[in-house]
Every structure is written in C-alpha cells, then in structure tokens.
Scaffold this active site. Structure first.
Site, short mmCIF file in Angstrom:
data_model
loop_
_atom_site.label_atom_id
_atom_site.label_comp_id
_atom_site.label_asym_id
_atom_site.label_seq_id
_atom_site.Cartn_x
_atom_site.Cartn_y
_atom_site.Cartn_z
CG ASP A 1 -5.13 -1.89 -0.07
OD1 ASP A 1 -4.48 -2.95 0.14
OD2 ASP A 1 -5.14 -0.94 0.75
CD GLU B 1 -1.83 1.48 3.03
OE1 GLU B 1 -1.11 2.28 3.65
OE2 GLU B 1 -2.73 0.81 3.56
#
Length: 354
Positions: A117, A62
């Site tokens: 993500d 991330e």
C-alpha cells in the site's frame, strides 16, 4: 432473472465490469491551506519525512505516500519535493524498485520488506503530481514503481488477480495472506488508465481492482459482516480470517470504505457493514476494533479519523444514521489526522457535506 452487479462479482466475472467512471478529481477544490499547514507543522520534518506520532516516531512508506498525496492536494510542490526526495534517499534502497517499508530515527531502515500500500500511495501521488505540475519526471518514477509492483506482488489465485501485502512472507502453502485495505482503489484505476506505451499490461490493474471487489463481497464475517484486517485466500477461493495476526476488523480495514469512497463508489452494499457497526453503538463510543468472527469489541474507542470514515460510510449506506465527528485536537496522532483529511477529500469529491 437478470444477475445484479454483485452477483457477477461474486461469480468471478468482475473483469467484465466497470467501476467509478467519471469521478470528479480528488481535489476539485484545493486542500484547505490551514489544515495542510497544521498537518505539515505537526508531522512533516524539514528533511521531508512524515513522522508516525502514534508509533514511536517511525516513518514508513505509507506515511510518505499519504504526505505526498496531501501535498499535491494542497498545491505545495516544495513540500512534495522534500517528501519525495527523502523517500528516494532513505526508502528506495531495494533492488526491485520498491520502497523499504519502515525507517526508524535510531537505526534507519529496520525492515527492508516492502508494504504494497505504501508503494501504491507513493506511485499514485507521483501521478497526481505529474498531472498537476506537468512534470514528466514524476510520471516516469511512478511508472517504474507500478512496473515493480506488478512484478513483485501481483499474483493469480483461484481465478483472481490479487495483491500481496509485501513481496516476502505472505504465502503459506497454497494459501495467501491478504490485506484488503491495501486495495487503494482510485490508485489502481489510475494505474489502469496509463497508456499501453507506458505499461506492458495496464488492464492488469483493472483486474486487481475488480478482484478486490470480489473479495469484499466474500470476506464478510461476524454479525456486522465486516472484513478482517488480514484475510486468508486459499487455492479454491475460500476465505477466512488469517492466522498469525489479530483476528479482528480494526485499524487497517477501516480504510476499506474510505478508499471505495475516494474512488467514487456509491453502492450502499459496500458501506452498510461499517454503518451498521456505527449504528449499533447506540450513540455511544464506536469501538476501534471488533474480533472476528466472534464480535467482541474493544474498550478502545474509534479515533476522530475513524469517526470521519464512519460518517462517510453512513452517508453512502443511506441508512439515515449519523456520526458526530469532533474537531481534530492538537494531540491527534498522524494516522487519525490523515484519515480525517482523506475522508474530507472523499466527501468533497462526492458532493457530500462533512
């Protein structure tokens, strides 16, 4: 009576809809040079890793994705290449083409599972970089990650096309555990815009995005109607706050309105729950987390970056409420600082004064 857009979403025909077409570029103006220098000085190590200063100095996919996005926004190709190079050498160690999600200074990769993500942010940053610097190698790397994501973490459940938070560990019987803050809506739209010559089924990513909107319409809990950080989706389409995690809205789900804003969404329906939470603080500290469905708030106050998200949400909700956001302090951690900068970019792209 003609159904509204939300009626269609909740009724499961979201794939027929379009969202956020014609949004201005995320960085119609370059990211503030001084802000980027400060960010890089504090969080970007010379070898190219972003340090999570609020989490014992670890690095993760991330953070690499966020750093790469901000480097592109700042027009700093040298920093981008350091970030991408470190990511390739240290996180792209899985056989399926996705990134291992966590790296620690004392042990290297300590969890090889991916965080979807992080992969999405990295791929989106590579597409942005390919467009900005006319570099086909970045685009090819992005397409490879997008293909790997489609193979590993995109699944069908109850008529929806959803995104597992990671390849392993998020299926429990006939229930899936999801994280709605992993729906990085502008990135999903960028994937859907890739040509069919690059991806077997670019429309898959439109389905993922539309299913995210369906889930946001369904996953509203407690007095504030907030989404949980972790959501369970059963085989019949029922949703609940997931077991096995803190049953709360908090540090993950605060990104939901940010990603909607970055994708150009303006429907107040999506932003009112967050504006309501901000307004009900009565001008006092906004809590960092709210238990769901109970509604008990933590004594920990929202960070500066979270406040920046709430200010954006209040503007888009049209409630007339205002959130005061203090300047970023030299001690502000990586996550809060990142949220603040991305909120500023979202506001800029939407023509909203910070």
């Amino acid at each position: 009576m003609t159904p509204t857009r939300r009626d269609l979403l909740i009724g499961g025909t979201a794939a027929l809809l379009t969202t956020a077409a014609g949004v201005p570029p995320l960085w119609a103006k370059p990211f503030d040079a001084a802000a980027w220098r400060d960010y890089a000085d504090r969080f970007l190590r010379p070898e190219g890793r972003i340090v999570d200063t609020g989490n014992n100095g670890v690095s993760h996919s991330e953070g690499q994705g966020y750093g790469m996005l901000l480097a592109v926004a700042a027009g700093d190709r040298a920093a981008f290449d350091r970030l991408w190079g470190w990511t390739q050498r240290n996180l792209m160690v899985r056989e399926d083409g996705l990134a291992a999600w966590r790296w620690q200074p004392e042990g290297g990769v300590t969890d090889r599972n991916n965080a979807s993500d992080g992969d999405i942010l990295i791929a989106w940053a590579l597409l942005r970089a390919a467009d900005q610097w006319k570099a086909d190698a970045y685009r090819a790397a992005a397409v490879a990650i997008v293909k790997a994501l489609a193979a590993a973490v995109v699944v069908e459940q109850a008529g929806l096309t959803v995104l597992l938070p990671g390849r392993d560990g998020f299926r429990k019987g006939d229930s899936l555990t999801l994280n709605l803050s992993y729906w990085v809506f502008p990135a999903l739209r960028a994937f859907a815009a890739l040509p069919a010559s690059a991806l077997p089924d670019p429309a898959l990513w439109r389905k993922v995005a539309d299913s995210g909107l369906v889930l946001l319409a369904k996953a509203r809990f407690g007095a504030h109607q907030l989404p949980p950080d972790w959501l369970a989706l059963d085989a019949k389409g029922g949703v609940a706050v997931a077991d096995g995690f803190r049953k709360q809205y908090g540090y993950d789900a605060v990104r939901v309105p940010l990603y909607l804003a970055l994708d150009g969404h303006r429907d107040p329906y999506y932003f009112r729950p967050f504006a309501l939470l901000a307004a009900q603080s009565g001008g006092g500290p906004i809590p960092a987390a709210v238990s769901l469905p109970g509604g008990t708030t933590t004594q920990v106050a929202a960070s500066v970056g979270m406040l920046a998200v709430y200010r954006l949400a209040c503007e888009l909700a049209g409630t007339g409420d205002r959130v005061t956001v203090p300047p970023l302090a030299a001690t502000e951690d990586y996550y809060s600082t990142t949220l603040a900068h991305l909120s500023a970019l979202a506001a800029q792209s939407l023509g909203i004064a910070p």
